[in-house]
Design a protein around this motif. Sequence first.
Motif, PDB file in Angstrom:
ATOM      1  N   MET A   1     -14.111 -19.191  20.813  1.00  0.00           N
ATOM      2  CA  MET A   1     -13.318 -19.769  21.887  1.00  0.00           C
ATOM      3  C   MET A   1     -13.976 -19.411  23.218  1.00  0.00           C
ATOM      4  N   GLU A   2     -13.789 -20.307  24.162  1.00  0.00           N
ATOM      5  CA  GLU A   2     -14.444 -20.149  25.449  1.00  0.00           C
ATOM      6  C   GLU A   2     -13.432 -20.207  26.591  1.00  0.00           C
ATOM      7  N   MET A   3     -13.718 -19.455  27.634  1.00  0.00           N
ATOM      8  CA  MET A   3     -12.899 -19.473  28.843  1.00  0.00           C
ATOM      9  C   MET A   3     -13.762 -20.083  29.943  1.00  0.00           C
ATOM     10  N   ARG A   4     -13.204 -21.044  30.677  1.00  0.00           N
ATOM     11  CA  ARG A   4     -13.963 -21.771  31.684  1.00  0.00           C
ATOM     12  C   ARG A   4     -13.287 -21.639  33.040  1.00  0.00           C
ATOM     13  N   VAL A   5     -14.115 -21.516  34.095  1.00  0.00           N
ATOM     14  CA  VAL A   5     -13.589 -21.499  35.459  1.00  0.00           C
ATOM     15  C   VAL A   5     -13.558 -22.941  35.944  1.00  0.00           C
ATOM     16  N   ILE A   6     -12.414 -23.357  36.488  1.00  0.00           N
ATOM     17  CA  ILE A   6     -12.203 -24.764  36.840  1.00  0.00           C
ATOM     18  C   ILE A   6     -12.709 -25.123  38.227  1.00  0.00           C
ATOM     19  N   SER A   7     -12.503 -24.242  39.205  1.00  0.00           N
ATOM     20  CA  SER A   7     -12.855 -24.600  40.575  1.00  0.00           C
ATOM     21  C   SER A   7     -13.331 -23.376  41.350  1.00  0.00           C
ATOM     22  N   GLY A   8     -13.952 -23.620  42.497  1.00  0.00           N
ATOM     23  CA  GLY A   8     -14.351 -22.533  43.373  1.00  0.00           C
ATOM     24  C   GLY A   8     -15.785 -22.080  43.160  1.00  0.00           C
ATOM     25  N   ALA A  23      -4.873 -12.645  22.346  1.00  0.00           N
ATOM     26  CA  ALA A  23      -4.525 -13.460  23.523  1.00  0.00           C
ATOM     27  C   ALA A  23      -5.456 -14.657  23.628  1.00  0.00           C
ATOM     28  N   ARG A  24      -4.917 -15.738  24.089  1.00  0.00           N
ATOM     29  CA  ARG A  24      -5.701 -16.946  24.352  1.00  0.00           C
ATOM     30  C   ARG A  24      -5.502 -17.290  25.823  1.00  0.00           C
ATOM     31  N   PRO A  25      -6.566 -17.739  26.486  1.00  0.00           N
ATOM     32  CA  PRO A  25      -6.379 -18.090  27.898  1.00  0.00           C
ATOM     33  C   PRO A  25      -5.475 -19.304  28.040  1.00  0.00           C
ATOM     34  N   SER A  55      -2.540  -9.922  31.721  1.00  0.00           N
ATOM     35  CA  SER A  55      -3.685 -10.754  32.080  1.00  0.00           C
ATOM     36  C   SER A  55      -4.539 -11.214  30.905  1.00  0.00           C
ATOM     37  N   GLY A  56      -4.376 -10.637  29.730  1.00  0.00           N
ATOM     38  CA  GLY A  56      -5.052 -11.152  28.533  1.00  0.00           C
ATOM     39  C   GLY A  56      -6.558 -11.207  28.676  1.00  0.00           C
ATOM     40  N   THR A  57      -7.094 -12.410  28.806  1.00  0.00           N
ATOM     41  CA  THR A  57      -8.541 -12.601  28.931  1.00  0.00           C
ATOM     42  C   THR A  57      -9.013 -12.500  30.386  1.00  0.00           C
ATOM     43  N   GLY A  58      -8.077 -12.463  31.320  1.00  0.00           N
ATOM     44  CA  GLY A  58      -8.444 -12.425  32.739  1.00  0.00           C
ATOM     45  C   GLY A  58      -8.730 -13.798  33.311  1.00  0.00           C
ATOM     46  N   SER A  59      -8.374 -14.838  32.587  1.00  0.00           N
ATOM     47  CA  SER A  59      -8.650 -16.215  33.002  1.00  0.00           C
ATOM     48  C   SER A  59      -8.044 -16.554  34.369  1.00  0.00           C
ATOM     49  N   ILE A  60      -6.795 -16.167  34.598  1.00  0.00           N
ATOM     50  CA  ILE A  60      -6.134 -16.461  35.874  1.00  0.00           C
ATOM     51  C   ILE A  60      -6.747 -15.617  36.989  1.00  0.00           C
ATOM     52  N   SER A  61      -7.025 -14.341  36.723  1.00  0.00           N
ATOM     53  CA  SER A  61      -7.672 -13.482  37.720  1.00  0.00           C
ATOM     54  C   SER A  61      -9.002 -14.070  38.158  1.00  0.00           C
ATOM     55  N   LEU A  62      -9.763 -14.516  37.193  1.00  0.00           N
ATOM     56  CA  LEU A  62     -11.076 -15.100  37.471  1.00  0.00           C
ATOM     57  C   LEU A  62     -10.949 -16.367  38.312  1.00  0.00           C
ATOM     58  N   GLU A  63      -9.984 -17.195  37.979  1.00  0.00           N
ATOM     59  CA  GLU A  63      -9.758 -18.436  38.743  1.00  0.00           C
ATOM     60  C   GLU A  63      -9.343 -18.111  40.175  1.00  0.00           C
ATOM     61  N   LEU A  64      -8.499 -17.098  40.346  1.00  0.00           N
ATOM     62  CA  LEU A  64      -8.070 -16.682  41.689  1.00  0.00           C
ATOM     63  C   LEU A  64      -9.264 -16.215  42.518  1.00  0.00           C
ATOM     64  N   LEU A  65     -10.116 -15.399  41.929  1.00  0.00           N
ATOM     65  CA  LEU A  65     -11.306 -14.906  42.631  1.00  0.00           C
ATOM     66  C   LEU A  65     -12.237 -16.064  42.989  1.00  0.00           C
ATOM     67  N   SER A  66     -12.389 -16.975  42.065  1.00  0.00           N
ATOM     68  CA  SER A  66     -13.262 -18.134  42.282  1.00  0.00           C
ATOM     69  C   SER A  66     -12.781 -18.989  43.451  1.00  0.00           C
ATOM     70  N   ARG A  67     -11.463 -19.017  43.653  1.00  0.00           N
ATOM     71  CA  ARG A  67     -10.874 -19.832  44.725  1.00  0.00           C
ATOM     72  C   ARG A  67     -10.713 -19.073  46.041  1.00  0.00           C
ATOM     73  N   GLY A  68     -11.294 -17.881  46.112  1.00  0.00           N
ATOM     74  CA  GLY A  68     -11.333 -17.173  47.389  1.00  0.00           C
ATOM     75  C   GLY A  68     -10.383 -16.013  47.555  1.00  0.00           C
ATOM     76  N   CYS A  69      -9.635 -15.684  46.521  1.00  0.00           N
ATOM     77  CA  CYS A  69      -8.716 -14.553  46.607  1.00  0.00           C
ATOM     78  C   CYS A  69      -9.519 -13.265  46.811  1.00  0.00           C
ATOM     79  N   ASN A  70      -9.083 -12.457  47.741  1.00  0.00           N
ATOM     80  CA  ASN A  70      -9.848 -11.283  48.160  1.00  0.00           C
ATOM     81  C   ASN A  70      -9.513 -10.017  47.386  1.00  0.00           C
ATOM     82  N   HIS A  71      -8.333  -9.976  46.760  1.00  0.00           N
ATOM     83  CA  HIS A  71      -7.875  -8.763  46.080  1.00  0.00           C
ATOM     84  C   HIS A  71      -6.980  -9.169  44.913  1.00  0.00           C
ATOM     85  N   VAL A  72      -7.443  -8.896  43.700  1.00  0.00           N
ATOM     86  CA  VAL A  72      -6.680  -9.234  42.498  1.00  0.00           C
ATOM     87  C   VAL A  72      -6.521  -7.974  41.645  1.00  0.00           C
TER      88      VAL A  72
END
Length: 184
Positions: A1-8, A23-25, A55-72
Amino acid sequence: MEMRVISGIYKHRHFEIPRTFKARPTTDFAKESLFNVLANYLDFEVNSSALDLFSGTGSISLELLSRGCNHVVSVERDNQHHAFICKVMKEIKTDKCIPIRGDVFRFIKACHETYDFIFADPPYALEELIQIPDLIFEHQLLKPEGIFVLEHGKTNHFENHPNFFEHREYGSVNFSFFKRKELK
């Protein structure tokens, strides 16, 4: 299974998830839909602190960072999942994410920080799932203009919660949105 970043800035990056993971993203479709809705409420480059619970796989954390979030802050109890989140953050060479291995409920009770955005994706069968919105607001973890999103299954309903303001459904994935009520 793969986790992909959508944007950013990490858009199109892929991370292989070990087969042994429980856990699955969040699905790409649900995650993309969620962030499209959030774009109406938050600018992650301005509203830059986030808490990712279960946070499981960290998929949401990664997406937040990719979109410019400064602190997760990512909180995950499972040792293997926590190690995977740490590995991914090392791969993208960021120090903007603090992965914490620990119990979410203990973390909530001990946390003295506030966040612009809080996301929780507990196991759908978790008995305490229905208590999570109350705990977030009781412990005042959300900044005044912040948004809290709870991912849950179709059997949970939060429309009557005093801080609830929106519900979105994407297949078997449900998101309930909460915010602090204005003080009169």
